[in-house]
Design an enzyme around this catalytic site. Structure first.
Site, PDB file in Angstrom:
ATOM      1  N   GLU A   1       2.152   5.273  12.983  1.00  0.00           N
ATOM      2  CA  GLU A   1       0.827   4.878  13.466  1.00  0.00           C
ATOM      3  C   GLU A   1       0.728   3.370  13.699  1.00  0.00           C
ATOM      4  OE1 GLU A   1      -3.242   4.990  14.503  1.00  0.00           O
ATOM      5  OE2 GLU A   1      -1.740   6.573  14.374  1.00  0.00           O
ATOM      6  N   ASP A   2       1.284   2.577  12.789  1.00  0.00           N
ATOM      7  CA  ASP A   2       0.994   1.138  12.791  1.00  0.00           C
ATOM      8  C   ASP A   2       2.179   0.240  13.116  1.00  0.00           C
ATOM      9  OD1 ASP A   2      -1.612   1.691  12.097  1.00  0.00           O
ATOM     10  OD2 ASP A   2      -1.241   1.552   9.954  1.00  0.00           O
TER      11      ASP A   2
ATOM     12  N   HIS B   1       4.293   6.662   5.527  1.00  0.00           N
ATOM     13  CA  HIS B   1       3.179   7.394   6.132  1.00  0.00           C
ATOM     14  C   HIS B   1       2.405   6.598   7.188  1.00  0.00           C
ATOM     15  CE1 HIS B   1       0.678   5.352   3.006  1.00  0.00           C
ATOM     16  NE2 HIS B   1      -0.298   5.491   3.879  1.00  0.00           N
TER      17      HIS B   1
ATOM     18  N   ASP C   1     -24.687  16.677 -23.236  1.00  0.00           N
ATOM     19  CA  ASP C   1     -23.230  16.821 -23.212  1.00  0.00           C
ATOM     20  C   ASP C   1     -22.567  15.786 -22.303  1.00  0.00           C
ATOM     21  OD1 ASP C   1     -24.541  18.074 -21.153  1.00  0.00           O
ATOM     22  OD2 ASP C   1     -23.070  19.653 -20.885  1.00  0.00           O
TER      23      ASP C   1
ATOM     24  N   HIS D   1       0.823  -1.222   0.000  1.00  0.00           N
ATOM     25  CA  HIS D   1       0.000   0.000   0.000  1.00  0.00           C
ATOM     26  C   HIS D   1       0.856   1.271   0.000  1.00  0.00           C
ATOM     27  CE1 HIS D   1      -2.963   3.007   1.063  1.00  0.00           C
ATOM     28  NE2 HIS D   1      -2.373   3.196   2.237  1.00  0.00           N
TER      29      HIS D   1
ATOM     30  N   ASP E   1      -3.376   8.465  -0.529  1.00  0.00           N
ATOM     31  CA  ASP E   1      -3.626   7.303   0.325  1.00  0.00           C
ATOM     32  C   ASP E   1      -5.091   6.873   0.217  1.00  0.00           C
ATOM     33  OD1 ASP E   1      -3.213   5.502   2.727  1.00  0.00           O
ATOM     34  OD2 ASP E   1      -4.565   6.959   3.629  1.00  0.00           O
TER      35      ASP E   1
END
Length: 715
Positions: free
Chosen positions: A76-77, A72, A259, A48, A139
């Site tokens: 956090e993870d 990124h 259109d 990812h 992301d």
């Protein structure tokens, strides 16, 4: 998964001077940190971040943004920390990664109050560095492309959030291609039947009419060649969501929609844009009211182009956009064009908007909002509307949202002029204040000193700036009466709860509830915007607790430890349930629990083998977690006893009390209080802080009383 050398090749294609060592280091570090983690599809999680980085190379962004994309999710993870990222890759990248991390937990589709606060955080992150939002948008784009692997209710939640927040934000940043793709991806989740129906109609239309795009492109190229113009012509069918939205707005079926094809003419100069327009209009009939010149009047995000709709082959309407190559680059990349590289240097594009100026334009209206409702209104008006351009009598241009009125025009010039508006002249003719303004009109505002804003103006105005200014003026007029009424309502509520109303109590509640001060809170109570009971609930939450909840004992308080393991809460930070924690193993003494932000954690950065991944058990913990309060109180009879009573009323137990300083007029002391969790501590502090005789109360963070050598030997 894209290999690192392939990713470097993508960057080097537009930036030969790229720092390949930096990208390799970030790739290797990100892969190591995410080792063992999987996406819902079963792929390694690191695919990812790599895909996000790859998407950003399509926008030709700088090395710092590419590296941020690779990293990124690390803070956090994974076990990565801000300090580690800063040490390895520098402060600039660490700040960008941390900025993206802060946005990860924002619940932008939650309740309006929380949503407004999260939007403030979103725009704060944007103001610090716009590249944070570029990474976050990319992301989200990759997550939406792979959303089918999520659970259905999660898909719906993410799709709603994308449609309501991220797609419009991409549009306001000038990244129209991303907005359209995000909308269409969300549309495929929220209304797959409608999308598939439109796709089927496209297939049928292509069978009936053949390759319309190729034929019309050839026709346009032939006319440009006859006019001696060098240009590239591109055509495409509009995306299903764009067509569906137009069908909904106009309440017509697909067969009556005209259109559905769009064409772009990219020329070499601005003069050629107008010559190309002439060639198109000479060959085909222009549709009245469908011409916009964004070259002479650019949008705030830097977008420049000429838009016209003409009747093409067989009477079919087609939209034609005409722009130069520089304008096309900004139209494709929007504000992101500011960071684009070409041949190893920052691309100089005179039409690219300075992000600082763009952010100032975006945030100007939001800062004026007085409360959550006004802020959200400003956000939605700013992000969802197109613009019209009107002129003052002196010829100055005023940009307004579509549907704006003379009221909006007046407030856009100056708040004082808006307050004094009595009528307006549009193109020399007197018109009502509710008249909707159109592009190119000249507007003259007529004022009178005796005039003041009227309540009906709120319904007439469409801009957040005008609505906020009108509400503030009306609120100021009625404020005195609202404050008096609010004070009486609050006094009655406090008396019913067995408490005494004071200015200190209302000021404390005001801070907790997001109001400017106690008087502002009382005015809100008097205006029925806030209930007096809500103030009681904030200051004395124990009065609203009715059902007993089983307590979680110390033996089950921590998840991630062997039940037989002994653990201690570190005295330096006194971590509480509800706070992020980490365990440090100690020889012969089990595990010491620290708060994740404890300053002492820096001592163990090089001893990661001692770190234990743990967290508090969810639920209602027993009130046995000691924490120290640092308090300054008046030296008057009965004050200390009253403070102890306040703490007891919060169902918290005082286990120790130590005086730091005794003066004739005040005492400074440390009080050890046993609480359940961080919310319980917050309630205790708020109850104490609301007392008039408490000058200060805060959580005390002490140095560990344990010798440093005790935690220096690995277990």
């Amino acid at each position: 998964m894209i290999e690192v050398e392939d990713l470097i090749a993508l960057v080097r294609a537009y930036n030969p001077r790229t720092d390949t060592a930096l990208i390799r280091a970030a790739y290797d570090y990100g892969r190591e940190m995410h080792e063992g983690q999987l996406r819902r599809s079963g792929e390694p999680y690191f695919t990812h971040p790599v895909e996000v980085a790859s998407l950003l190379t399509e926008q030709r962004l700088d090395d710092a943004t590419i590296v941020t994309a690779l990293l990124h999710d690390t803070i956090e993870d994974t076990r990565a920390s801000y300090a580690d990222v800063a040490q390895r890759f520098g402060e600039e990248i660490a700040k960008l990664v941390n900025g993206v991390t802060k946005l990860t937990g924002l619940e932008l589709t939650s309740s309006e109050t929380k949503q407004a606060e999260n939007f403030r955080k979103l725009f704060m992150a944007m103001s610090e560095d716009l590249r944070v939002i570029l990474v976050k948008l990319t992301d989200r784009l990759h997550n939406m492309r792979t959303i089918r692997h999520m659970e259905p209710h999660k898909q719906a939640q993410k799709a709603h959030e994308t449609m309501e927040i991220y797609a419009p934000l991409a549009g306001r940043m000038g990244m129209q291609w991303m907005r359209e793709e995000l909308e269409d991806l969300a549309f495929s989740v929220l209304n797959p039947e409608a999308r598939n129906s439109i796709l089927r109609r496209f297939v049928s239309l292509q069978k009936e009419s053949g390759d319309v795009i190729r034929r019309i492109t050839s026709d346009i190229e032939l006319e440009l060649e006859r006019a001696g113009l060098e240009a590239n012509v591109m055509g495409r069918a509009k995306r299903p969501f764009s067509i569906w939205r137009k069908m909904e707005e106009k309440e017509i079926g697909f067969s009556r929609l005209s259109d559905i094809w769009g064409f772009r003419i990219v020329t070499t100069s601005e003069g050629d844009c107008y010559r190309a327009l002439g060639a198109v209009h000479q060959r085909w009939r222009a549709v009245p009211g469908r011409f916009k010149d964004y070259i002479s009047q650019p949008k705030s995000n830097g977008y420049r182009s000429i838009h016209t709709t003409v009747s093409g082959r067989d009477g079919k309407r087609v939209e034609v956009q005409i722009r130069t190559r520089e304008m096309h680059e900004v139209a494709e990349r929007g504000v992101a064009a500011h960071w684009s590289y070409r041949d190893g240097v920052r691309a100089e594009n005179r039409f690219a908007v300075d992000p600082a100026e763009w952010l100032a334009h975006m945030t100007e209206r939001f800062e004026e909002a007085a409360d959550h409702a006004e802020f959200m209104e400003s956000v939605k008006l700013e992000m969802y509307t197109d613009q019209v351009f009107c002129f003052t009598p002196k010829g100055d241009v005023v940009k307004l949202p579509k549907g704006a009125t003379p009221i909006d025009f007046a407030y856009a010039i100056h708040t004082r002029i808006g307050h004094r508006t009595v009528s307006a002249r549009v193109d020399g003719m007197r018109v009502p204040l509710w008249t909707r303004l159109r592009n190119g009109q000249s507007v003259e505002v007529i004022t009178a000193e005796a005039q003041s804003p009227q309540a009906t103006w709120i319904d007439i105005a469409v801009t957040g700036r005008a609505k906020s200014a009108i509400r503030r003026a009306l609120k100021a007029e009625r404020r005195g009466g609202h404050v008096r009424l609010g004070r009486e309502l609050a006094r009655a509520a406090f008396a019913h709860a067995g408490k005494r109303l004071s200015d200190k109590a209302t000021d404390t509640a005001a801070r907790a509830m997001g109001h400017e001060d106690g008087e502002d809170l009382l005015a809100a109570i008097g205006a029925s915007e806030v209930s007096a009971r809500a103030v009681i609930d904030v200051l004395f939450p124990e009065l609203s607790q009715t059902r007993p909840v089983p307590d979680i004992g110390p033996e089950k308080a921590i998840v991630g430890l062997d039940p037989r393991s002994h653990y201690d809460r570190a005295p330096c930070c006194q971590p509480l349930p509800g706070e992020r924690i980490v365990g440090i193993t100690n020889r012969g003494r089990g595990v010491t629990i620290h708060a994740i932000d404890c300053p002492r954690m820096t001592e163990f950065e090089d001893q990661t083998e001692r770190w234990v991944d743990i967290h508090w058990s969810p639920g209602h913990h027993a009130a046995r977690n000691a924490v120290t309060l640092d308090m300054t109180i008046s030296n008057d009879p009965g004050v200390l006893g009253r403070i102890c009573t306040l703490i007891a009323e919060q169902n918290a137990n005082i286990s120790d009390l130590r005086f730091k300083d005794r003066k004739p007029d005040f005492f400074s002391l440390l009080i050890d209080v046993e609480v359940r969790d961080s919310e319980h501590l917050h309630a205790v502090i708020m109850a104490c802080d609301s007392d008039n005789d408490v000058a200060q109360v805060r959580r005390h963070r002490a140095q560990s009383t344990r010798p440093a050598t005790d935690e220096s030997v690995p277990a």
